[in-house]
Design a protein around this motif. Structure first.
Motif, mmCIF file in Angstrom:
data_model
loop_
_atom_site.group_PDB
_atom_site.id
_atom_site.type_symbol
_atom_site.label_atom_id
_atom_site.label_comp_id
_atom_site.label_asym_id
_atom_site.label_seq_id
_atom_site.Cartn_x
_atom_site.Cartn_y
_atom_site.Cartn_z
ATOM 1 N N ARG A 68 4.113 26.307 -38.210
ATOM 2 C CA ARG A 68 5.254 26.890 -38.919
ATOM 3 C C ARG A 68 6.440 27.077 -37.980
ATOM 4 O O ARG A 68 7.587 26.816 -38.349
ATOM 5 C CB ARG A 68 4.882 28.229 -39.543
ATOM 6 N N GLU A 118 10.091 25.335 -38.372
ATOM 7 C CA GLU A 118 11.355 26.065 -38.412
ATOM 8 C C GLU A 118 12.301 25.570 -37.330
ATOM 9 O O GLU A 118 13.499 25.410 -37.555
ATOM 10 C CB GLU A 118 11.133 27.572 -38.268
ATOM 11 N N THR A 148 16.107 23.935 -37.977
ATOM 12 C CA THR A 148 17.179 24.847 -37.589
ATOM 13 C C THR A 148 18.311 24.122 -36.863
ATOM 14 O O THR A 148 18.060 23.293 -35.991
ATOM 15 C CB THR A 148 16.614 25.953 -36.672
#
Length: 128
Positions: A10, A14, A18
């Motif tokens: 995870r 991310e 980003t």
């Protein structure tokens, strides 16, 4: 994954999604600002302007100094397109001036392209 807890998949997802701020080098050769540690080049990346400002302050180049130019780039593009153009093992150091929030994404399989990973087997190097 931080301190042995969490979900590394995870966190990596991310990071890849980003938009990161990567300061440009002030050296004559240009490029992205980076440092060396343990035989690895670490590209400095930040999650927002405040984190970049804390880094500038820690380096003694705070608000009274010049403005830092930076590139906004997705984490995925940084590791998939930029890192393969850099000589030698290269990872990404995110928010390095934040003791409790900094993260390292080392040049290993699953983070950078296999051809750039320091832990890739010999079959990967031959395939490139």
């Amino acid at each position: 994954m931080r301190g042995g807890t969490g979900h590394p998949g995870r966190l990596l997802g991310e990071f890849r999604r980003t938009a990161l701020l990567v300061p440009l080098s002030t050296d004559d050769d240009g490029g992205l600002m980076s440092g060396w540690q343990g035989g690895v080049r670490w590209i400095y990346a930040f999650t927002d302007e405040e984190a970049l400002a804390r880094f500038a302050d820690a380096r003694g180049a705070g608000a009274e100094s010049r403005e830092w130019e930076y590139l906004s780039i997705l984490g995925a593009r940084l590791v998939d397109a930029v890192i393969p153009t850099v000589d030698g093992p290269t990872g990404v150091a995110v928010d390095v001036a934040d003791e409790d929030g900094s993260m390292l994404f080392p040049p290993v399989v699953g983070i950078v392209p296999d051809a750039c990973a320091v832990d890739a087997g010999p079959d990967v190097a031959e395939a490139v």
